[in-house]
Design a protein around this motif. Sequence first.
Motif, PDB file in Angstrom:
ATOM      1  N   THR A  92       0.839  -1.205   0.000  1.00  0.00           N
ATOM      2  CA  THR A  92       0.000   0.000   0.000  1.00  0.00           C
ATOM      3  C   THR A  92       0.872   1.251   0.000  1.00  0.00           C
ATOM      4  OG1 THR A  92      -1.637  -1.240   1.257  1.00  0.00           O
ATOM      5  CG2 THR A  92      -1.929   1.137   1.167  1.00  0.00           C
TER       6      THR A  92
ATOM      7  N   HIS B 259     -15.752   2.595  -3.610  1.00  0.00           N
ATOM      8  CA  HIS B 259     -14.807   2.466  -2.488  1.00  0.00           C
ATOM      9  C   HIS B 259     -15.496   2.791  -1.163  1.00  0.00           C
ATOM     10  CE1 HIS B 259     -11.033   2.416  -0.413  1.00  0.00           C
ATOM     11  NE2 HIS B 259     -11.177   3.657  -0.011  1.00  0.00           N
TER      12      HIS B 259
ATOM     13  N   VAL C  59      -7.988  11.809  -1.535  1.00  0.00           N
ATOM     14  CA  VAL C  59      -7.208  12.206  -2.726  1.00  0.00           C
ATOM     15  C   VAL C  59      -8.101  12.194  -3.967  1.00  0.00           C
ATOM     16  CG1 VAL C  59      -5.255  11.562  -4.203  1.00  0.00           C
ATOM     17  CG2 VAL C  59      -5.017  11.456  -1.737  1.00  0.00           C
ATOM     18  N   ALA C  60      -8.993  11.189  -4.064  1.00  0.00           N
ATOM     19  CA  ALA C  60      -9.895  11.118  -5.222  1.00  0.00           C
ATOM     20  C   ALA C  60     -10.796  12.351  -5.277  1.00  0.00           C
ATOM     21  CB  ALA C  60     -10.743   9.847  -5.138  1.00  0.00           C
TER      22      ALA C  60
ATOM     23  N   ARG D 132      -9.171  -3.840   3.286  1.00  0.00           N
ATOM     24  CA  ARG D 132      -9.215  -2.387   3.222  1.00  0.00           C
ATOM     25  C   ARG D 132      -8.021  -1.851   2.449  1.00  0.00           C
ATOM     26  NH1 ARG D 132     -10.723   2.391   6.364  1.00  0.00           N
ATOM     27  NH2 ARG D 132      -9.302   3.949   5.574  1.00  0.00           N
ATOM     28  N   GLN D 133      -6.840  -2.424   2.763  1.00  0.00           N
ATOM     29  CA  GLN D 133      -5.632  -1.938   2.078  1.00  0.00           C
ATOM     30  C   GLN D 133      -5.659  -2.288   0.598  1.00  0.00           C
ATOM     31  OE1 GLN D 133      -1.963  -2.552   4.028  1.00  0.00           O
ATOM     32  NE2 GLN D 133      -2.660  -1.592   5.898  1.00  0.00           N
TER      33      GLN D 133
ATOM     34  N   VAL E  73      -8.041   1.936  -5.494  1.00  0.00           N
ATOM     35  CA  VAL E  73      -8.415   3.331  -5.760  1.00  0.00           C
ATOM     36  C   VAL E  73      -7.180   4.135  -6.158  1.00  0.00           C
ATOM     37  CG1 VAL E  73      -9.464   5.419  -4.810  1.00  0.00           C
ATOM     38  CG2 VAL E  73     -10.408   3.216  -4.238  1.00  0.00           C
TER      39      VAL E  73
ATOM     40  N   ILE F 243      -6.740   6.322  -9.392  1.00  0.00           N
ATOM     41  CA  ILE F 243      -6.314   7.732  -9.319  1.00  0.00           C
ATOM     42  C   ILE F 243      -5.190   7.959 -10.332  1.00  0.00           C
ATOM     43  CG2 ILE F 243      -5.054   9.396  -7.861  1.00  0.00           C
ATOM     44  CD1 ILE F 243      -6.752   8.352  -5.492  1.00  0.00           C
TER      45      ILE F 243
ATOM     46  N   GLU G  77      -7.754   0.276  -0.946  1.00  0.00           N
ATOM     47  CA  GLU G  77      -7.013   1.547  -1.043  1.00  0.00           C
ATOM     48  C   GLU G  77      -6.075   1.526  -2.253  1.00  0.00           C
ATOM     49  OE1 GLU G  77      -6.683   4.340   1.180  1.00  0.00           O
ATOM     50  OE2 GLU G  77      -8.438   3.680   2.300  1.00  0.00           O
ATOM     51  N   ARG G  78      -5.402   0.385  -2.429  1.00  0.00           N
ATOM     52  CA  ARG G  78      -4.466   0.275  -3.565  1.00  0.00           C
ATOM     53  C   ARG G  78      -5.219   0.328  -4.889  1.00  0.00           C
ATOM     54  NH1 ARG G  78      -2.090  -3.646  -0.269  1.00  0.00           N
ATOM     55  NH2 ARG G  78      -2.955  -5.381  -1.451  1.00  0.00           N
TER      56      ARG G  78
ATOM     57  N   LEU H 263     -15.917   0.299   2.042  1.00  0.00           N
ATOM     58  CA  LEU H 263     -15.488   0.625   3.411  1.00  0.00           C
ATOM     59  C   LEU H 263     -16.628   0.427   4.405  1.00  0.00           C
ATOM     60  CD1 LEU H 263     -13.260   3.820   3.032  1.00  0.00           C
ATOM     61  CD2 LEU H 263     -12.546   1.447   3.241  1.00  0.00           C
TER      62      LEU H 263
ATOM     63  N   PRO I 239     -11.931   1.210  11.786  1.00  0.00           N
ATOM     64  CA  PRO I 239     -12.499   2.069  10.732  1.00  0.00           C
ATOM     65  C   PRO I 239     -11.941   3.485  10.865  1.00  0.00           C
ATOM     66  CG  PRO I 239     -14.233   0.913  11.921  1.00  0.00           C
ATOM     67  CD  PRO I 239     -12.978   0.755  12.714  1.00  0.00           C
ATOM     68  N   ARG I 240     -11.493   4.044   9.764  1.00  0.00           N
ATOM     69  CA  ARG I 240     -10.903   5.379   9.779  1.00  0.00           C
ATOM     70  C   ARG I 240     -11.124   6.055   8.439  1.00  0.00           C
ATOM     71  NH1 ARG I 240      -7.475   1.278   9.325  1.00  0.00           N
ATOM     72  NH2 ARG I 240      -5.906   1.317   7.687  1.00  0.00           N
ATOM     73  N   ARG I 241     -10.751   7.323   8.371  1.00  0.00           N
ATOM     74  CA  ARG I 241     -10.943   8.079   7.136  1.00  0.00           C
ATOM     75  C   ARG I 241     -10.015   7.531   6.047  1.00  0.00           C
ATOM     76  NH1 ARG I 241     -10.308  14.475   7.232  1.00  0.00           N
ATOM     77  NH2 ARG I 241      -8.138  13.855   7.322  1.00  0.00           N
ATOM     78  N   SER I 242     -10.551   7.382   4.862  1.00  0.00           N
ATOM     79  CA  SER I 242      -9.773   6.789   3.774  1.00  0.00           C
ATOM     80  C   SER I 242      -8.952   7.853   3.044  1.00  0.00           C
ATOM     81  CB  SER I 242     -10.712   6.100   2.792  1.00  0.00           C
ATOM     82  OG  SER I 242     -10.035   5.761   1.628  1.00  0.00           O
ATOM     83  N   LEU I 243      -7.639   7.610   2.936  1.00  0.00           N
ATOM     84  CA  LEU I 243      -6.754   8.545   2.227  1.00  0.00           C
ATOM     85  C   LEU I 243      -7.094   8.574   0.738  1.00  0.00           C
ATOM     86  CD1 LEU I 243      -4.266  10.383   1.979  1.00  0.00           C
ATOM     87  CD2 LEU I 243      -2.855   8.334   1.863  1.00  0.00           C
ATOM     88  N   SER I 244      -7.368   7.388   0.177  1.00  0.00           N
ATOM     89  CA  SER I 244      -7.635   7.342  -1.268  1.00  0.00           C
ATOM     90  C   SER I 244      -8.908   8.101  -1.620  1.00  0.00           C
ATOM     91  CB  SER I 244      -7.717   5.896  -1.738  1.00  0.00           C
ATOM     92  OG  SER I 244      -8.745   5.233  -1.073  1.00  0.00           O
ATOM     93  N   LEU I 245      -9.896   8.028  -0.732  1.00  0.00           N
ATOM     94  CA  LEU I 245     -11.138   8.769  -0.972  1.00  0.00           C
ATOM     95  C   LEU I 245     -10.880  10.280  -0.927  1.00  0.00           C
ATOM     96  CD1 LEU I 245     -13.980   7.685  -1.526  1.00  0.00           C
ATOM     97  CD2 LEU I 245     -14.526   8.077   0.863  1.00  0.00           C
TER      98      LEU I 245
ATOM     99  N   GLU J 280     -17.146  -2.424   7.712  1.00  0.00           N
ATOM    100  CA  GLU J 280     -17.502  -2.075   9.094  1.00  0.00           C
ATOM    101  C   GLU J 280     -18.638  -2.947   9.636  1.00  0.00           C
ATOM    102  OE1 GLU J 280     -18.221   2.115   9.379  1.00  0.00           O
ATOM    103  OE2 GLU J 280     -16.323   2.594   8.414  1.00  0.00           O
TER     104      GLU J 280
ATOM    105  N   LEU K 121     -13.442   8.768 -12.143  1.00  0.00           N
ATOM    106  CA  LEU K 121     -13.116   8.691 -10.717  1.00  0.00           C
ATOM    107  C   LEU K 121     -14.356   8.679  -9.820  1.00  0.00           C
ATOM    108  CD1 LEU K 121     -10.349   8.428  -9.533  1.00  0.00           C
ATOM    109  CD2 LEU K 121     -10.248  10.882  -9.216  1.00  0.00           C
TER     110      LEU K 121
END
Lengths: 134, 133
Positions: free
Chosen positions: A26, B86, A113-114, B17-18, B24, B28, B21-22, B90, A105-111, B94, B79
């Motif tokens: 990642t 995404h 940045v997107a 989750r990771q 998305v 990007i 992320e990858r 997520l 659960p946490r805020r998504s960095l990719s979201l 949860e 996007l």
Amino acid sequence: MNPPNPPPNIQAELARERNRAAAERTLMAWIRTSLSLIGFGFGIDRIVSAIRGFHQATEISPVQLSRILGLAYISLGVYALIVASLEHYQELRRIQQQGDYFYRPRRSLSLTVAIALISIGIFAFIGILIRAFA
Amino acid sequence: MQRSTSDVTELAKERNRQAAERTVASWIGSSLLLIGFGISFEEISAALMQAFPKNSSQFNTQLGSLVGLGAIAFGILLLVPVAIAHFIELKALEQENYLVRSPRSLYLFVAVGSVILFGIVVLVTVIFIVSQR
């Protein structure tokens, strides 16, 4: 006579190692994405500046749209890399800690940045549209 | 404290989750390429038209802008569904019971189809310009 230590849960230990490797991948993905963002930001600004310098007699872009967009790209790239590094460090700490592991659960960095990239894209679209057809 | 899920499941959730992320981050990259191409194309096209005014007709100038704008719009539109998918993913992670949601390959087909369509439109336009000369 001391009681023997409980045997480690091998499946959980292997899962932790898989998670560590996933976290590494990642971070590498974010390094690539940030490098693209920074490279594009720098590239757009430099190319347009070079063309402008080559032909100084005419004014091409009074608002210097390319410079603003370039700076926005670079800023987004730096932000993404800093946050990704911090998240990677925190994830490693969580994997290494003793005791039970829980998904957080946490805020998504990719979201983030997107959404930022969509905003920059809309800004660029409107800027070019106004300049070309207004 | 009562725990309903094991360590292995929690770790698997984190890996999912990771992976999301990858995915998305990869989208990007593709979107960035399109938006960057659009901006660069428009800027370079405008600069060349200014540098060589003999060749810059109104049609040529607007064509450069249209191709650039098309690429930017395409990058943005690509996007949006990815970000929504995404977010859904997520939220699903949860939940207590994870269920696989919408087929992701649909987005890939839409993306590949759109790139091919974009290429065909540009190709036809270029052939049209060449045939007019």
